[in-house]
Design an enzyme around this catalytic site. Structure first.
Site, PDB file in Angstrom:
ATOM      1  N   GLU A   1      -4.946  -7.230  -0.655  1.00 30.07           N
ATOM      2  CA  GLU A   1      -6.265  -6.649  -1.305  1.00 30.07           C
ATOM      3  C   GLU A   1      -7.100  -7.987  -1.717  1.00 30.07           C
ATOM      4  OE1 GLU A   1      -5.329  -4.614  -5.127  1.00 30.07           O
ATOM      5  OE2 GLU A   1      -3.436  -4.720  -4.374  1.00 30.07           O
TER       6      GLU A   1
ATOM      7  N   ASP B   1       5.252   3.029  -8.296  1.00 32.64           N
ATOM      8  CA  ASP B   1       5.116   1.282  -8.167  1.00 32.64           C
ATOM      9  C   ASP B   1       5.083   0.810  -9.532  1.00 32.64           C
ATOM     10  OD1 ASP B   1       2.086   0.209  -7.700  1.00 32.64           O
ATOM     11  OD2 ASP B   1       2.449   2.227  -7.138  1.00 32.64           O
TER      12      ASP B   1
END
Length: 222
Positions: free
Chosen positions: A107, A20
């Site tokens: 997150e 990613d």
């Protein structure tokens, strides 16, 4: 920090790996990356309700041309509604048949200007609202990326039906997320991959090459 020395359930036990990336990795040479073993990639596309990461527009077409399955991820911001953020993502990430499902990256961000920290019930509700909007739009359920502290703080094990991509750079997911099913494991943030500038996150798919083919067939955008 030095790379973690693995033992036991090591990333190398898994045969399907991918990356990613965001704008920091620059223009990726996808044919080189694919030849080095990159089987999939998620690229940051949006954050909050008004931020675009140019890495997605820069790199997604090249990934498609090189035959690397590619998708986009959204970095969640707690001071915007899930509806605003889903709308922003959908405005900036086209529905391309064959692309990977979108990803909700959620997150705690201690560098964020937003200091809102909702209670776990609210967090899970907002996540579900965001995921449902994207699922309707792209025709496939988004994957949820998260970290050990956020998962534990918000009891994400209660999100039945969610498909997880879990970060843990010093232990197997079974240690950091006991009892949780997962499809992807982000095992390092300091990977070096031919064709990719600088360090990059590397991830393993939690199954065989055959199950990867089945997953792609079932989960790609139609």
């Amino acid at each position: 920090t030095a790379p973690h020395e693995w033992d036991g359930l090591v990333p190398a036990l898994y045969s399907v790996h991918g990356i990613d990336a965001a704008r920091y990795q620059g223009v990726i040479d996808w044919s080189t990356a694919r030849n080095a073993g990159v089987s999939f990639a998620w690229l940051k596309a949006t954050e909050g309700g008004d931020h675009i990461d140019p890495g997605f527009v820069t790199n997604a077409p090249g990934a498609r041309s090189a035959g690397v399955p590619v998708g986009a991820y959204h970095f969640y911001y707690f001071c915007r509604t899930p509806e605003e953020q889903a709308k922003w993502f959908m405005q900036n990430v086209p529905h391309v048949p064959g692309d990977l499902p979108p990803v909700l990256d959620i997150e705690w961000n201690h560098q964020s200007s937003c200091k809102r920290k909702p209670d776990p019930l609210t967090v899970r509700s907002e996540m579900a609202r965001f995921v449902n909007l994207l699922s309707d739009h792209y025709g496939t359920l988004p994957v949820i990326y998260t970290t050990p502290d956020f998962y534990a703080d918000n009891d994400l094990g209660q999100m039945h039906g969610a498909e997880f991509w879990l970060r843990t750079v010093a232990a197997h997911p079974s240690e950091r997320y006991p009892g949780e099913d997962w499809s992807f494991w982000q095992y390092t943030g300091t990977g070096v991959v031919p064709g990719v500038g600088g360090n990059v996150d590397i991830n393993a798919f939690g199954g065989s090459p055959e199950s990867w083919s089945r997953w792609l067939s079932a989960r790609r955008q139609s």
